[in-house]
Design a protein around this motif. Structure first.
Motif: not given
Length: 531
Positions: A454-458, A508-512, A520-524
């Motif tokens: 699990v990651r975050s920008n900070e 800038h999304e969460s994927r795989g 926390p969501y997939k990008s389009k």
């Protein structure tokens, strides 16, 4: 030294390619380099097996393709997935002809397992040491091939390109060419050059960038780092797969792997309260793909404040368990865990890099005369998450495709004669090895704490600042001291760490396998991140 075909790495990918080339061109020389023993590879430690469709009565190519695409979470190259799945059976027949012994039923049919993310039983195996059996098979075939020279204890320092001839080479250079390598002979501690018409990188993974990994000590991302320094293309490094079930042993940097096949045979993940928790995270429960299972375990550990969860095998047929998983059974027993009576403590550990050196469907990199296959390559098969037991299959298929393309190219490729010798002028032996060992510990700590499951920008921003400092210090040390394997591995791991963090920061999304709490969501917008 010079050789027609130079192979860096002695796992399934490198040896398969070497054997094909040697048999095709008995008059030409094939050289295989490895930095330790010839059998010390990531391949050797693969437990589960090889996923392949060879029972069309109960399975299909379409099902395997769909399972791979679902696990890859939208980033697989569909054409590559179809290539690997459909060409896989022929490669399996080939390695069986070379002597690989996969487990069979009493009626002679293969014994097939099922693992997380698979809709059918299609994983061929040799007990719980499938990789070791494949490695044995290939090495025995290599020993019988007179025009293959297998050179151990050689550490490759850099790829030789126009840069070493005094030309300016940048990411925008379209005609970068590989002429061979600079390599450190660990017997003499001298840097030598090896010229080659064709070079294949099969250097394995980069698990040692993390504090806890199922990978052996050799997995330091050497191939990826060398290609990046040579201005080649790297992609999708943010997708680092953490195996959900590594045996929890406090303080061990190399936890023993508990194969996914154990869950495929019916083992259940439970938290400290004995609750079977996977149904809260995925309808497939314990057979969910690895990215989901690893995040679920990480969530349970944080929620309950524990350092591990449990794998419950107590309800399973122990006689069958001991036959299928003899090494897992004995390992658990050696630390006082009786699988039929006790639950096995497990926790996720860094396991596999789904990204790497960007290649096309023939294993070609962005650098001419340089191919890559196996874990160091990003072929497009895995996308954002590798389906269990697809890795050995991919290595076999792409090693063969690299061979096919090389056959078409070799007559148009010549040796480069004007390569300068390695220049160590102005350098001295390092006075304090602690500068290297402590930097490695700091790197692994940073990557584990900030760039894990699990990651975050900070966290990513903090990791990048720490890596910038480690990079600056290590490059200064590299410039003023004589090259050593330890320093080269540290340098390579810092480069790999940078690529993982950079890729993660760009996505800038969460994927795989990449989960960022700020997205926390997939990008389009679905795309590969090329560095």
């Amino acid at each position: 030294m010079q050789t027609d075909f130079l192979v860096i790495g002695s796992g399934v990918a490198g040896l398969t390619y070497a054997l094909n080339m040697a048999r095709k061109y008995p008059e030409k020389k094939v050289m295989v380099l490895t930095k330790t023993r010839e059998d010390e590879t990531n391949t050797k430690y693969a437990q589960g097996g090889v996923a392949v469709v060879n029972d069309l009565e109960h399975d299909s190519f379409e099902k395997h393709i769909e399972d791979t695409l679902v696990a890859g979470d939208g980033l697989c190259n569909e054409a590559v997935v179809e290539i690997v799945v459909r060409e896989g059976p022929q490669r399996i027949r080939e390695i069986i002809d070379w002597g690989a012994r996969f487990d069979r039923q009493p009626d002679g049919d293969f014994s097939r397992g099922r693992e997380g993310g698979h809709s059918e039983f299609r994983v061929l195996h040799h007990k719980d040491i499938t990789g070791s059996e494949i490695e044995r098979t290939l090495l025995e075939a290599v020993y019988r091939q007179p025009n293959i020279e297998l050179v151990t204890h050689c550490f490759v320092v850099d790829l030789i390109t126009q840069h070493h001839l005094g030309y300016l080479v940048t990411k925008s250079t379209l005609d970068i060419e590989c002429y061979g390598i600079y390599v450190m002979n660990l017997q003499t501690n001298r840097i030598e050059q090896i010229r080659a018409r064709i070079t294949l990188l099969a250097t394995g993974g980069c698990g040692r960038v993390y504090r806890s990994t199922t990978n052996p000590s050799i997995a330091t991302g050497d191939g990826v780092a060398m290609v990046y320094r040579a201005k080649g293309r790297i992609e999708n490094m943010e997708f680092i797969q953490f195996h959900p079930t590594a045996l929890y042993e406090p303080g061990s940097p190399s936890p023993f792997l508990i194969s996914e096949a154990v869950r495929g045979d019916g083992a259940i993940l439970r938290n400290k309260d004995g609750e079977a928790f996977m149904e809260r995270y995925d309808t497939r429960k314990d057979l969910a793909p690895r990215d989901i299972a690893a995040r679920a375990i990480d969530s349970e550990m944080k929620r309950t404040g524990t350092e591990h969860v449990f794998l419950d095998c107590r309800h399973m047929d122990m006689e069958k368990f001991r036959q299928h998983f003899p090494n897992i059974y004995e390992k658990c027993k050696s630390i006082g865990i009786e699988a039929g009576q006790d639950m096995i403590p497990v926790a996720p550990a860094a396991h596999y890099s789904c990204g790497g050196i960007k290649t096309d469907e023939w294993g070609r990199t962005s650098i001419h005369n340089l191919y890559a296959c196996g874990e160091c390559a990003s072929t497009g098969l895995h996308g954002a998450n590798r389906l269990a037991s697809n890795s050995l299959l991919e290595a076999m298929v792409f090693a063969h495709r690299c061979y096919i393309h090389t056959v078409d190219q070799i007559d148009n490729t010549a040796f480069r004669e004007d390569i300068p010798e390695w220049n160590a002028e102005g350098t001295s032996a390092p006075r304090e090895m602690i500068l290297i060992t402590q930097s490695l510990k700091e790197l692994q700590q940073v990557m584990s704490d900030y760039v894990g499951i699990v990651r975050s920008n900070e966290r990513l921003s903090r990791a990048m600042r720490r890596l910038d400092m480690l990079h600056e210090e290590t490059e200064a040390l590299y410039a003023r001291t004589i090259v050593s394997p330890q320093l080269c591995e540290l340098r390579n791991l810092i480069t790999v760490g940078y690529l993982i963090v950079k890729g993660a920061a760009f996505r800038h999304e969460s994927r795989g396998l990449h989960y960022n709490t700020d997205y926390p969501y997939k990008s389009k917008l679905v795309q590969n991140i090329i560095l």
